[in-house]
Design a protein around this motif. Structure first.
Motif, PDB file in Angstrom:
ATOM      1  N   ASP A 142     -61.743 -28.787  39.497  1.00 48.87           N
ATOM      2  CA  ASP A 142     -61.625 -29.442  40.805  1.00 48.87           C
ATOM      3  C   ASP A 142     -60.793 -30.720  40.698  1.00 48.87           C
ATOM      4  O   ASP A 142     -59.951 -30.995  41.550  1.00 48.87           O
ATOM      5  CB  ASP A 142     -63.011 -29.770  41.378  1.00 48.87           C
ATOM      6  N   SER A 143     -61.019 -31.486  39.636  1.00 47.42           N
ATOM      7  CA  SER A 143     -60.269 -32.724  39.417  1.00 47.42           C
ATOM      8  C   SER A 143     -58.782 -32.427  39.207  1.00 47.42           C
ATOM      9  O   SER A 143     -57.919 -33.121  39.760  1.00 47.42           O
ATOM     10  CB  SER A 143     -60.840 -33.473  38.223  1.00 47.42           C
ATOM     11  N   LEU A 144     -58.477 -31.417  38.410  1.00 49.64           N
ATOM     12  CA  LEU A 144     -57.077 -31.050  38.157  1.00 49.64           C
ATOM     13  C   LEU A 144     -56.378 -30.603  39.438  1.00 49.64           C
ATOM     14  O   LEU A 144     -55.227 -30.958  39.696  1.00 49.64           O
ATOM     15  CB  LEU A 144     -56.995 -29.952  37.094  1.00 49.64           C
ATOM     16  N   MET A 145     -57.085 -29.825  40.268  1.00 49.55           N
ATOM     17  CA  MET A 145     -56.511 -29.367  41.547  1.00 49.55           C
ATOM     18  C   MET A 145     -56.338 -30.538  42.516  1.00 49.55           C
ATOM     19  O   MET A 145     -55.301 -30.659  43.162  1.00 49.55           O
ATOM     20  CB  MET A 145     -57.394 -28.293  42.178  1.00 49.55           C
ATOM     21  N   HIS A 146     -57.348 -31.404  42.602  1.00 49.84           N
ATOM     22  CA  HIS A 146     -57.299 -32.545  43.515  1.00 49.84           C
ATOM     23  C   HIS A 146     -56.143 -33.488  43.158  1.00 49.84           C
ATOM     24  O   HIS A 146     -55.461 -34.016  44.038  1.00 49.84           O
ATOM     25  CB  HIS A 146     -58.631 -33.304  43.489  1.00 49.84           C
ATOM     26  N   TRP A 206     -50.721 -29.585  38.261  1.00 52.33           N
ATOM     27  CA  TRP A 206     -49.684 -28.582  38.042  1.00 52.33           C
ATOM     28  C   TRP A 206     -49.434 -27.795  39.310  1.00 52.33           C
ATOM     29  O   TRP A 206     -50.208 -27.857  40.265  1.00 52.33           O
ATOM     30  CB  TRP A 206     -50.054 -27.634  36.902  1.00 52.33           C
ATOM     31  N   ASP A 207     -48.355 -27.041  39.299  1.00 52.87           N
ATOM     32  CA  ASP A 207     -48.034 -26.109  40.380  1.00 52.87           C
ATOM     33  C   ASP A 207     -48.118 -24.708  39.803  1.00 52.87           C
ATOM     34  O   ASP A 207     -47.638 -24.444  38.692  1.00 52.87           O
ATOM     35  CB  ASP A 207     -46.608 -26.336  40.913  1.00 52.87           C
ATOM     36  N   LEU A 208     -48.697 -23.803  40.545  1.00 50.92           N
ATOM     37  CA  LEU A 208     -48.801 -22.420  40.104  1.00 50.92           C
ATOM     38  C   LEU A 208     -47.501 -21.705  40.481  1.00 50.92           C
ATOM     39  O   LEU A 208     -47.136 -21.637  41.654  1.00 50.92           O
ATOM     40  CB  LEU A 208     -50.006 -21.754  40.775  1.00 50.92           C
ATOM     41  N   VAL A 209     -46.766 -21.224  39.479  1.00 47.35           N
ATOM     42  CA  VAL A 209     -45.482 -20.551  39.706  1.00 47.35           C
ATOM     43  C   VAL A 209     -45.422 -19.275  38.877  1.00 47.35           C
ATOM     44  O   VAL A 209     -46.203 -19.087  37.950  1.00 47.35           O
ATOM     45  CB  VAL A 209     -44.281 -21.464  39.326  1.00 47.35           C
TER      46      VAL A 209
END
Length: 124
Positions: free
Chosen positions: A76-80, A84-87
């Motif tokens: 959750d912390s990494l997403m918040h 990174w961007d998912l590619v």
């Protein structure tokens, strides 16, 4: 031997120097490692850690739910923080390997906090 026509002493052929058959000379000194590097100390440092080493180990302990919650908090912390961007991975490229690092933190009042971090392998 070669003969000389000028009545001088005969010359001898020179031979290439021979290398000793033993090869490299080894030291005969007895090496004694210092006490601070004793093997029993290494064993103690490697095995006395009560923290987990890998994901599989975290999923086999009684506190599995607490470690799952810690991993969820990390994700959750990494997403918040938009870490990174998912590619899509380009053809011929490979991803960096990662692993979970688990720590039990002591908070004020003696309470333990389960902390999980997702890290990239091979980088400091």
């Amino acid at each position: 031997m070669l003969e000389n026509n000028n009545n001088q002493q005969p010359q001898q052929q020179q031979q290439a120097p021979q290398t000793p058959e033993s090869g490299v000379r080894r030291s005969t000194r007895i090496s004694i490692p210092p006490e601070r590097y004793s093997p029993s100390l290494y064993y103690l440092l490697l095995t006395d850690s009560s923290e987990l080493e890998c994901y599989e180990e975290a999923m086999q302990v009684k506190s599995k739910k607490k470690w799952e919650l810690a991993m969820e908090e990390e994700m959750d912390s990494l997403m918040h923080n938009q870490t990174w961007d998912l590619v899509r991975l380009p053809a011929g490229k490979t991803t960096l390997k990662n692993k979970w690092v688990y720590r039990l933190k002591e908070e004020d009042g003696g309470k333990q906090r389960y902390k999980a971090r997702l890290v990239v392998k091979g980088f400091a």
